[in-house]
Design an enzyme around this catalytic site. Structure first.
Site, PDB file in Angstrom:
ATOM      1  N   GLU A  83       5.215  13.896  -3.911  1.00 34.98           N
ATOM      2  CA  GLU A  83       4.379  12.833  -3.776  1.00 34.98           C
ATOM      3  C   GLU A  83       2.954  13.176  -3.247  1.00 34.98           C
ATOM      4  OE1 GLU A  83       5.134  10.276  -5.495  1.00 34.98           O
ATOM      5  OE2 GLU A  83       7.174  10.127  -5.464  1.00 34.98           O
ATOM      6  N   HIS A 102       6.642   7.447   3.840  1.00 36.99           N
ATOM      7  CA  HIS A 102       7.140   7.028   2.789  1.00 36.99           C
ATOM      8  C   HIS A 102       8.545   7.319   2.799  1.00 36.99           C
ATOM      9  CE1 HIS A 102       8.360   6.410  -1.573  1.00 36.99           C
ATOM     10  NE2 HIS A 102       8.664   7.584  -1.555  1.00 36.99           N
ATOM     11  N   HIS A 104      12.703   5.614   1.682  1.00 32.75           N
ATOM     12  CA  HIS A 104      13.860   5.109   0.738  1.00 32.75           C
ATOM     13  C   HIS A 104      14.815   4.271   1.310  1.00 32.75           C
ATOM     14  CE1 HIS A 104      12.939   8.532  -2.637  1.00 32.75           C
ATOM     15  NE2 HIS A 104      11.779   7.911  -2.266  1.00 32.75           N
ATOM     16  N   TYR A 123       7.062 -14.708  10.036  1.00 29.52           N
ATOM     17  CA  TYR A 123       5.831 -14.554  10.396  1.00 29.52           C
ATOM     18  C   TYR A 123       5.327 -13.138  10.447  1.00 29.52           C
ATOM     19  CZ  TYR A 123       6.681 -13.528  15.552  1.00 29.52           C
ATOM     20  OH  TYR A 123       7.068 -12.848  16.587  1.00 29.52           O
ATOM     21  N   HIS A 165      11.725   2.383  -6.331  1.00 29.97           N
ATOM     22  CA  HIS A 165      11.396   3.855  -5.599  1.00 29.97           C
ATOM     23  C   HIS A 165      11.816   3.687  -4.288  1.00 29.97           C
ATOM     24  CE1 HIS A 165       8.509   7.419  -5.534  1.00 29.97           C
ATOM     25  NE2 HIS A 165       9.568   7.438  -4.448  1.00 29.97           N
ATOM     26  N   TYR A 218      -2.895  -9.644  20.486  1.00 33.29           N
ATOM     27  CA  TYR A 218      -1.592  -9.670  21.006  1.00 33.29           C
ATOM     28  C   TYR A 218      -1.640  -8.321  21.576  1.00 33.29           C
ATOM     29  CZ  TYR A 218       3.313  -9.266  21.027  1.00 33.29           C
ATOM     30  OH  TYR A 218       4.729  -8.800  21.257  1.00 33.29           O
TER      31      TYR A 218
END
Length: 221
Positions: A83, A102, A104, A123, A165, A218
């Site tokens: 990737e 990334h 899965h 939220y 994916h 925050y």
């Protein structure tokens, strides 16, 4: 400089192992990268393809130059993650992004396999930077098409699902990208349970905008 490069590569390994330890990834799936400069070359360090994370050492982490050209000094490296094109395209489009994770992860990927986004049912969806966590269209893994689709999906937000994916999360650091990927999986789990209780009741665009404004102030400023 050499020590800094090694530190970055070791941090990539630590992050990759953390994905599995957190339960948001399994085995050798997923990948991790961090933006870097080696000499005059701008690019990123990324996990190699086909090597278990627990077996990785710093020398296994691969440098990919953003110019897309082969460079002799990196010719004998390991083969980069399948990737790497997706990571490169995101970095080219988002100068503010310093790291990509990334995964899965189970619930988020289940939603992605149904081409479902994660809407404003809670939220905390706003943590990814928008009113929803969108699901990008399907494209073959490792393809230029997927790279372009992913970069487009992350044009304004910091996380998305990839159809059939997995999950893509970005941030200003590896720690931030990993935390966001973990949060996306938690939200996906909650959303899956919410759907089982009936039609999800969503927050309005105005309400989500209030949340995003509150997020700016925050925590420890």
């Amino acid at each position: 400089m050499v020590h800094q490069e090694k530190d970055l590569r070791e941090l990539v390994i630590k992050t990759a192992r953390s994905m599995n330890a957190l339960g948001i990834n399994v085995n050798k799936s997923g990948n991790v990268s961090v933006r870097a400069r080696v000499g005059e070359l701008e690019g990123f360090w990324i996990t190699p393809t086909g090597i278990a994370y627990e077996d990785l050492v710093a020398q296994d982490i691969v440098f990919v130059a953003l110019d897309g050209l082969p460079h002799e000094e990196f010719a004998k490296q390991r083969k980069a993650s399948s990737e790497w094109l997706m990571h490169a395209e995101v970095y080219r489009h988002r100068q503010d992004v310093s790291a990509i994770v990334h995964t899965h992860s189970v619930y988020a990927t289940a939603l992605a396999c149904q081409d479902l986004c994660i809407p404003a049912f809670h939220y905390m969806v706003a943590v990814a930077g928008g009113n929803s966590i969108k699901c990008a269209p399907y494209a073959l893994f490792g393809s230029e098409e997927l790279a372009k689709i992913a970069a487009e999906a992350l044009e304004k937000e910091n996380a998305c699902l990839l159809s059939h994916h997995g999950v893509l999360a970005v941030g200003g650091s590896l720690s931030a990208a990993l935390k966001l990927a973990h949060e996306v999986e938690n939200l996906a789990h909650m959303y899956t349970l919410t759907r089982q209780l009936g039609e999800p009741k969503l927050l309005s665009e105005a309400q989500m905008q209030e949340v995003m404004e509150r997020f700016k102030k925050y925590g420890q400023q």
